[in-house]
Design a protein around this motif. Sequence first.
Motif, short mmCIF file in Angstrom:
data_model
loop_
_atom_site.label_atom_id
_atom_site.label_comp_id
_atom_site.label_asym_id
_atom_site.label_seq_id
_atom_site.Cartn_x
_atom_site.Cartn_y
_atom_site.Cartn_z
N TYR A 58 0.83 -1.20 0.00
CA TYR A 58 0.00 0.00 0.00
C TYR A 58 0.87 1.25 0.00
O TYR A 58 2.07 1.20 0.26
N TYR A 59 0.23 2.37 -0.31
CA TYR A 59 0.84 3.69 -0.20
C TYR A 59 0.17 4.44 0.94
O TYR A 59 -1.02 4.29 1.17
N ASN A 60 0.93 5.27 1.62
CA ASN A 60 0.39 6.24 2.57
C ASN A 60 0.79 7.63 2.10
O ASN A 60 1.92 7.83 1.65
N GLU A 69 -6.83 10.18 3.73
CA GLU A 69 -7.71 9.07 3.39
C GLU A 69 -7.27 8.43 2.07
O GLU A 69 -6.88 9.12 1.14
N GLY A 70 -7.37 7.11 2.00
CA GLY A 70 -6.91 6.38 0.82
C GLY A 70 -7.62 6.74 -0.46
O GLY A 70 -7.02 6.72 -1.54
N ASP A 71 -8.90 7.10 -0.41
CA ASP A 71 -9.64 7.46 -1.62
C ASP A 71 -9.33 8.87 -2.11
O ASP A 71 -9.75 9.24 -3.20
N SER A 74 -4.39 8.85 -5.66
CA SER A 74 -3.89 7.64 -6.30
C SER A 74 -2.46 7.91 -6.73
O SER A 74 -2.06 9.06 -6.93
#
Length: 106
Positions: A58-60, A69-71, A74
Amino acid sequence: MALSIININVNVSSTSTRFFNVLATPLEITDGTTLAATTFLTDSGTAATAFPIIINGYYNLYINGVLQEGDAYSISSTELTFNIVTASIAAGTPIIIEAVELSTII
C-alpha cells in the motif's frame, strides 16, 4: 489413522520507501491535480525519478504530517493524483509518500 501435525512457517517482511516534497509555492488542489514523481526527493536526499509500483502492499500519503484518506489520492509510477478533493496547501508544507511492499515466504 494417526494424527499428523504439520508445522508451516510463514514469514512476512516489508520494505518501505519514502518520498518527500516541501512545496515551494502554494498548491491549489481540485479533482485530478497531480504532482510529478520527479518533484520529490528520496530518503537519501536524491531526486526521485519514479514511484515504485506496489503489487502487494500500500501507499500512505501524509500532508503536513497528517495521514490522508486512501480514496483522496492515487499513485502511479510517474505521479501523485488528488481525487475528489478541493483544497489549498500553503508553501512550505511537507508532502510525504510512503510506499510499503509486503512479501511472504512460506
